[in-house]
Design a protein around this motif. Structure first.
Motif, PDB file in Angstrom:
ATOM      1  N   GLN A  89       0.937  -1.283  -0.037  1.00  0.00           N
ATOM      2  CA  GLN A  89      -0.233  -0.062  -0.121  1.00  0.00           C
ATOM      3  C   GLN A  89       0.873   1.417   0.147  1.00  0.00           C
ATOM      4  O   GLN A  89       0.583   2.230  -0.840  1.00  0.00           O
ATOM      5  CB  GLN A  89      -0.972  -0.016   1.179  1.00  0.00           C
ATOM      6  CG  GLN A  89      -2.160  -1.048   1.279  1.00  0.00           C
ATOM      7  CD  GLN A  89      -2.825  -1.224   2.546  1.00  0.00           C
ATOM      8  OE1 GLN A  89      -2.295  -0.564   3.494  1.00  0.00           O
ATOM      9  NE2 GLN A  89      -3.773  -2.107   2.429  1.00  0.00           N
ATOM     10  N   LEU A 108       0.875   4.095  -3.196  1.00  0.00           N
ATOM     11  CA  LEU A 108       0.614   5.303  -2.495  1.00  0.00           C
ATOM     12  C   LEU A 108       1.638   6.403  -3.213  1.00  0.00           C
ATOM     13  O   LEU A 108       1.486   7.387  -3.619  1.00  0.00           O
ATOM     14  CB  LEU A 108       0.268   5.542  -1.476  1.00  0.00           C
ATOM     15  CG  LEU A 108      -1.174   5.049  -1.048  1.00  0.00           C
ATOM     16  CD1 LEU A 108      -1.375   4.795   0.595  1.00  0.00           C
ATOM     17  CD2 LEU A 108      -2.350   5.637  -1.613  1.00  0.00           C
ATOM     18  N   TYR A 163      -2.856  12.206  -8.089  1.00  0.00           N
ATOM     19  CA  TYR A 163      -3.808  12.840  -7.268  1.00  0.00           C
ATOM     20  C   TYR A 163      -3.787  14.405  -7.477  1.00  0.00           C
ATOM     21  O   TYR A 163      -4.428  15.082  -6.818  1.00  0.00           O
ATOM     22  CB  TYR A 163      -3.495  12.703  -5.720  1.00  0.00           C
ATOM     23  CG  TYR A 163      -3.650  11.366  -5.262  1.00  0.00           C
ATOM     24  CD1 TYR A 163      -4.813  10.949  -4.856  1.00  0.00           C
ATOM     25  CD2 TYR A 163      -2.560  10.636  -5.150  1.00  0.00           C
ATOM     26  CE1 TYR A 163      -5.107   9.732  -4.435  1.00  0.00           C
ATOM     27  CE2 TYR A 163      -2.815   9.069  -4.497  1.00  0.00           C
ATOM     28  CZ  TYR A 163      -4.051   8.923  -4.391  1.00  0.00           C
ATOM     29  OH  TYR A 163      -4.269   7.451  -3.823  1.00  0.00           O
ATOM     30  N   LEU A 191      -4.672   1.262  -3.867  1.00  0.00           N
ATOM     31  CA  LEU A 191      -5.026   2.516  -3.424  1.00  0.00           C
ATOM     32  C   LEU A 191      -6.103   2.708  -2.642  1.00  0.00           C
ATOM     33  O   LEU A 191      -5.932   3.655  -1.602  1.00  0.00           O
ATOM     34  CB  LEU A 191      -5.155   3.297  -4.908  1.00  0.00           C
ATOM     35  CG  LEU A 191      -3.848   3.406  -5.852  1.00  0.00           C
ATOM     36  CD1 LEU A 191      -4.276   3.818  -7.077  1.00  0.00           C
ATOM     37  CD2 LEU A 191      -2.756   4.029  -5.237  1.00  0.00           C
ATOM     38  N   ARG A 192      -7.146   2.033  -2.917  1.00  0.00           N
ATOM     39  CA  ARG A 192      -8.457   2.224  -2.198  1.00  0.00           C
ATOM     40  C   ARG A 192      -8.154   2.050  -0.633  1.00  0.00           C
ATOM     41  O   ARG A 192      -8.604   2.618   0.271  1.00  0.00           O
ATOM     42  CB  ARG A 192      -9.855   1.457  -2.684  1.00  0.00           C
ATOM     43  CG  ARG A 192     -10.852   1.730  -2.194  1.00  0.00           C
ATOM     44  CD  ARG A 192     -11.873   1.031  -3.050  1.00  0.00           C
ATOM     45  NE  ARG A 192     -11.641  -0.326  -2.961  1.00  0.00           N
ATOM     46  CZ  ARG A 192     -11.498  -0.977  -4.041  1.00  0.00           C
ATOM     47  NH1 ARG A 192     -11.409  -0.370  -5.177  1.00  0.00           N
ATOM     48  NH2 ARG A 192     -11.413  -2.130  -4.070  1.00  0.00           N
ATOM     49  N   GLU A 214      -5.875   4.434   0.852  1.00  0.00           N
ATOM     50  CA  GLU A 214      -6.445   5.844   1.175  1.00  0.00           C
ATOM     51  C   GLU A 214      -7.389   5.582   2.425  1.00  0.00           C
ATOM     52  O   GLU A 214      -7.257   6.390   3.378  1.00  0.00           O
ATOM     53  CB  GLU A 214      -7.239   6.117   0.171  1.00  0.00           C
ATOM     54  CG  GLU A 214      -6.414   6.354  -1.196  1.00  0.00           C
ATOM     55  CD  GLU A 214      -7.223   6.445  -2.571  1.00  0.00           C
ATOM     56  OE1 GLU A 214      -8.082   6.058  -2.503  1.00  0.00           O
ATOM     57  OE2 GLU A 214      -6.491   6.716  -3.512  1.00  0.00           O
ATOM     58  N   ARG A 215      -8.028   4.355   2.448  1.00  0.00           N
ATOM     59  CA  ARG A 215      -8.795   4.332   3.652  1.00  0.00           C
ATOM     60  C   ARG A 215      -8.229   4.460   4.810  1.00  0.00           C
ATOM     61  O   ARG A 215      -8.455   4.763   5.802  1.00  0.00           O
ATOM     62  CB  ARG A 215      -9.718   2.841   3.329  1.00  0.00           C
ATOM     63  CG  ARG A 215     -10.858   2.914   4.719  1.00  0.00           C
ATOM     64  CD  ARG A 215     -11.651   1.526   4.305  1.00  0.00           C
ATOM     65  NE  ARG A 215     -12.642   1.321   5.655  1.00  0.00           N
ATOM     66  CZ  ARG A 215     -13.463   2.007   5.715  1.00  0.00           C
ATOM     67  NH1 ARG A 215     -14.092   2.899   4.877  1.00  0.00           N
ATOM     68  NH2 ARG A 215     -14.324   1.625   6.789  1.00  0.00           N
ATOM     69  N   LEU A 252      -5.006   5.471   5.781  1.00  0.00           N
ATOM     70  CA  LEU A 252      -4.535   7.006   5.803  1.00  0.00           C
ATOM     71  C   LEU A 252      -5.663   7.717   6.515  1.00  0.00           C
ATOM     72  O   LEU A 252      -5.491   8.386   7.611  1.00  0.00           O
ATOM     73  CB  LEU A 252      -3.922   7.562   4.628  1.00  0.00           C
ATOM     74  CG  LEU A 252      -2.659   7.171   4.116  1.00  0.00           C
ATOM     75  CD1 LEU A 252      -2.309   7.749   2.865  1.00  0.00           C
ATOM     76  CD2 LEU A 252      -1.807   7.178   5.277  1.00  0.00           C
ATOM     77  N   LEU A 253      -6.843   7.924   6.139  1.00  0.00           N
ATOM     78  CA  LEU A 253      -8.000   8.460   6.492  1.00  0.00           C
ATOM     79  C   LEU A 253      -8.404   8.057   7.962  1.00  0.00           C
ATOM     80  O   LEU A 253      -8.650   8.728   8.745  1.00  0.00           O
ATOM     81  CB  LEU A 253      -9.134   8.369   5.653  1.00  0.00           C
ATOM     82  CG  LEU A 253      -8.962   9.265   4.084  1.00  0.00           C
ATOM     83  CD1 LEU A 253     -10.142   8.855   3.144  1.00  0.00           C
ATOM     84  CD2 LEU A 253      -8.845  10.555   4.792  1.00  0.00           C
TER      85      LEU A 253
END
Length: 225
Positions: free
Chosen positions: A163, A167, A176, A202-203, A206-207, A209-210
């Protein structure tokens, strides 16, 4: 995410291989700057004193145009030699196409050059391999290992290594940006995976990291009420 690689370069155009064939140990170490300058012509050669190789012996090699004895270091005779590089070798080692750091001196053998290098990522190594093969220099990969990033950023945010790599690649390629500078298909090709796998990496990254930044889903739901 850097990678450490060990590989053997083989080509009839590689310099100093014939010297390795002539010494009793069938190998010696040398330092060169081809990863920094593709037309670097100065090599520093380290030979065992028992090999009894002289400046004249080095000058007798077809590719050597100048040889100077520098003395002895770490029990070995040290020579500086200026090489007339073959065009294919000069072109194959194009530092603008890849970034690599020499970790140990090159070991020259009758089979070719044994190298241990540090690359920025897998793609950087593949770039060098492709470049060399285009110019007739074969690469036999002996080992490759991924190095943990400094400060272990991926662990800090709970990302897996893949991941983190996906990213990082996406950001560096402008994924981005608005508008996007690269597609998931192109990113997938660079990483050597399928487009669905790249999108999934990526998905999920991203999740993660959020979630690390905003908290768990329960905490987010509580804040949104």
């Amino acid at each position: 995410m850097t990678v450490t690689t060990e590989f053997l370069l083989s080509s009839s155009s590689l310099p100093l291989v014939s010297l390795a064939e002539s010494v009793t140990s069938n190998q010696f170490e040398c330092v060169h700057g081809l990863c920094l300058e593709h037309d670097a012509r100065v090599f520093v050669v380290y030979l065992e004193p028992t090999e009894d190789v002289s400046e004249s012996d080095l000058l007798a090699l077809d590719e050597v145009v100048e040889a100077t004895a520098l003395g002895r270091a770490s029990g070995k005779d040290v020579y500086q030699v200026t090489i007339e590089l073959a065009d294919v070798i000069s072109e194959a080692f194009a530092p603008e196409r890849f970034t690599a750091t020499q970790m140990e001196p090159t070991v020259v053998t009758p089979e070719g050059w044994y190298e241990k290098k540090l690359f920025q990522n897998y793609n950087a190594f593949n770039g060098m391999r492709t470049r060399c093969e285009e110019y007739g220099v074969d690469i036999e990969l002996l080992s490759i290992s991924q190095n943990a990033p400094e400060g272990d950023e991926s662990s800090q945010y709970g990302l897996t290594d893949r991941q983190h790599e996906a990213l990082t690649l996406a950001i560096s390629r402008g994924y981005y940006e608005s508008p996007r500078q690269v597609s998931t298909e192109e990113l997938a090709q660079e990483m050597g995976i399928s487009q669905p796998s790249m999108s999934s990496l990526l998905r999920r990254g991203e999740r993660q990291l959020l979630t690390s930044a905003l908290g768990t889903q329960t905490e987010i739901d509580t804040l949104s009420r």
